[in-house]
Write a protein that holds these residues in place. Sequence first.
Motif, mmCIF file in Angstrom:
data_model
loop_
_atom_site.group_PDB
_atom_site.id
_atom_site.type_symbol
_atom_site.label_atom_id
_atom_site.label_comp_id
_atom_site.label_asym_id
_atom_site.label_seq_id
_atom_site.Cartn_x
_atom_site.Cartn_y
_atom_site.Cartn_z
ATOM 1 N N LEU A 95 3.588 34.925 48.848
ATOM 2 C CA LEU A 95 4.566 35.662 48.036
ATOM 3 C C LEU A 95 4.070 35.861 46.605
ATOM 4 O O LEU A 95 4.387 36.859 45.982
ATOM 5 C CB LEU A 95 5.913 34.944 48.061
ATOM 6 C CG LEU A 95 6.544 34.826 49.458
ATOM 7 C CD1 LEU A 95 7.807 33.992 49.424
ATOM 8 C CD2 LEU A 95 6.820 36.187 50.059
ATOM 9 N N VAL A 145 13.603 34.238 55.331
ATOM 10 C CA VAL A 145 12.340 34.471 56.016
ATOM 11 C C VAL A 145 12.351 33.776 57.366
ATOM 12 O O VAL A 145 12.848 32.655 57.495
ATOM 13 C CB VAL A 145 11.153 33.939 55.171
ATOM 14 C CG1 VAL A 145 9.852 33.970 55.942
ATOM 15 C CG2 VAL A 145 11.017 34.723 53.883
ATOM 16 N N ALA A 168 11.030 29.765 50.840
ATOM 17 C CA ALA A 168 10.407 31.046 50.499
ATOM 18 C C ALA A 168 10.945 31.591 49.181
ATOM 19 O O ALA A 168 11.194 32.784 49.046
ATOM 20 C CB ALA A 168 10.648 32.047 51.626
ATOM 21 N N SER A 224 14.222 33.653 49.414
ATOM 22 C CA SER A 224 14.298 34.764 50.372
ATOM 23 C C SER A 224 14.665 34.257 51.763
ATOM 24 O O SER A 224 14.393 33.108 52.105
ATOM 25 C CB SER A 224 12.941 35.472 50.477
ATOM 26 O OG SER A 224 12.547 35.965 49.238
ATOM 27 N N LEU A 274 3.723 30.225 52.253
ATOM 28 C CA LEU A 274 4.654 31.232 51.737
ATOM 29 C C LEU A 274 4.511 31.380 50.228
ATOM 30 O O LEU A 274 4.530 32.506 49.715
ATOM 31 C CB LEU A 274 6.091 30.871 52.105
ATOM 32 C CG LEU A 274 6.403 30.924 53.596
ATOM 33 C CD1 LEU A 274 7.815 30.451 53.861
ATOM 34 C CD2 LEU A 274 6.176 32.310 54.167
ATOM 35 N N GLU A 275 4.358 30.270 49.539
ATOM 36 C CA GLU A 275 4.208 30.324 48.083
ATOM 37 C C GLU A 275 2.973 31.155 47.713
ATOM 38 O O GLU A 275 3.052 32.066 46.898
ATOM 39 C CB GLU A 275 4.072 28.895 47.555
ATOM 40 C CG GLU A 275 3.945 28.789 46.057
ATOM 41 C CD GLU A 275 3.753 27.329 45.644
ATOM 42 O OE1 GLU A 275 2.794 27.072 44.891
ATOM 43 O OE2 GLU A 275 4.542 26.475 46.090
ATOM 44 N N ALA A 303 5.447 25.852 53.401
ATOM 45 C CA ALA A 303 5.920 26.164 52.046
ATOM 46 C C ALA A 303 4.762 26.656 51.176
ATOM 47 O O ALA A 303 4.910 27.616 50.427
ATOM 48 C CB ALA A 303 6.584 24.936 51.424
#
Length: 152
Positions: free
Chosen positions: A149, A88, A83, A86, A145-146, A142
Amino acid sequence: MTITDVVQFQIGDTLYALDIHLAREIVEMMPITPVPRAPDYIAGIINLRGEITNILNLNTLLGLENELSRGEKKIIVLVPDAAGGSNVGIIVDNVHSVLQVSEDRIEKIDNSISSEAYVRGVIKTGNASDNDENLVIWIDIAKILEDTLVEQ
């Protein structure tokens, strides 16, 4: 033949998996502190051994219905690299096991479906000849989240 290790978990009646190297630990559900005006996929934050950890509602991220609570949920805490550095965690209904999956048990999904669906493939577990085969959706956490975010 390549063997991939994944963590198998459940949301509703569906089985999912994510790469084991992205999971740092699995913890029991604990009180989550809501964050004012946070996007709806952020359930809140927890204090996990002195580290503030953002808790995401995976149902919302995946566009699934938020079902009423089914017993005791779990939190899969991800490695910070998953993340962007971060802390998470993601809420799931249950964590089943770590699976070692060989390449021939993974069905790749063509890009027309998976580019938006965040699906790396479908893992076939059990035995097809005994009608005991389960399908496990292997998600690309991944990438989820990418994309999530980056939107913020």
